[in-house]
Design a protein around this motif. Structure first.
Motif: not given
Ligand code: GRF
Length: 204
Positions: A38, A60, A67
């Motif tokens: 992420d 992210r 996400l």
């Protein structure tokens, strides 16, 4: 064959333990199909690339609240199990619903102690030492809508020593994580895990 995706946010030592256990034959019918991070620049992604595993960075900061949806789009119908291995972003629906009882997480304490929102990394071990617990450990659990509340699959216990620092305790717990997570994946791949009334039953 159990196709898995491993989600990471950091160093990826737990990912490495899965890779190593596939290579040494402990995890026989398990294939890491994707490693997703992420954030940019994680060593976990480097570890995956070094083993020719498909990687994806879904930042992210770019996807924000979307996400989880994006991850669901990518993994839907592609993998049988999602393993959160040091993954720090929130997982929400439709990912949680779409992969009901097919997402597991490793947490470095004995849940329900020292877990929940904001409890990650060294903070977990600082809290355990500050509280004065005599044992801590790690927990592999299923992921549900809330943080660290899903059914518990495996817990490994580590004694807390009187001269422990958070860093020393973290290191010993991490060694247990590297056993507990592969074991949970192995049991999943052998279809030995059943949930009855939030209790995980391991059938040999
Ligand atoms: C581990 O303690 C894991 O339990 C937690 O994040 C830490 C980092 O693990 N969720 P790794 O080295 O990135 O696998």
């Amino acid at each position: 064959m159990l196709n898995i995706a491993v989600l990471v946010s950091g160093g990826g030592t737990n990912l490495q333990s899965i890779i190593d256990n596939i290579k040494n034959g402990y995890l026989k019918d398990v294939n890491i199909k994707y490693v997703i991070s992420d954030r940019e620049g994680t060593y976990g992604i480097e570890r995956a690339r070094a083993h020719n595993i498909d990687t994806l960075v879904l930042d992210r900061k770019i996807y924000k609240k979307e996400l989880s949806n994006k991850i669901y789009e990518v993994l839907k119908d592609k993998v049988d199990l999602i393993v959160l291995a040091g993954y720090l972003s929130i997982i929400s629906s439709p990912l949680v619903d779409g992969f009901k009882e097919k997402i597991i997480n490793i947490h470095p304490s004995l849940i329900p102690s020292f877990c929940g929102k904001g409890m990650y990394g060294i903070k977990v071990h600082e809290a355990a030492i500050d509280y004065g617990v005599k044992v801590s450990g790690c927990t592999v659990h299923f992921v549900d809508e809330n943080t660290d509340t899903g059914a518990i699959i495996i817990q490994n216990v580590v004694n807390v020593k009187s001269d422990d620092t958070p860093e020393k305790l973290q290191k010993r717990i991490l060694e247990e994580e590297h056993k507990a997570l592969p074991l949970a994946i192995k049991l999943m791949s052998e279809h030995k895990i059943f949930i009855e009334d939030r209790k995980v039953i391991i059938k040999e």
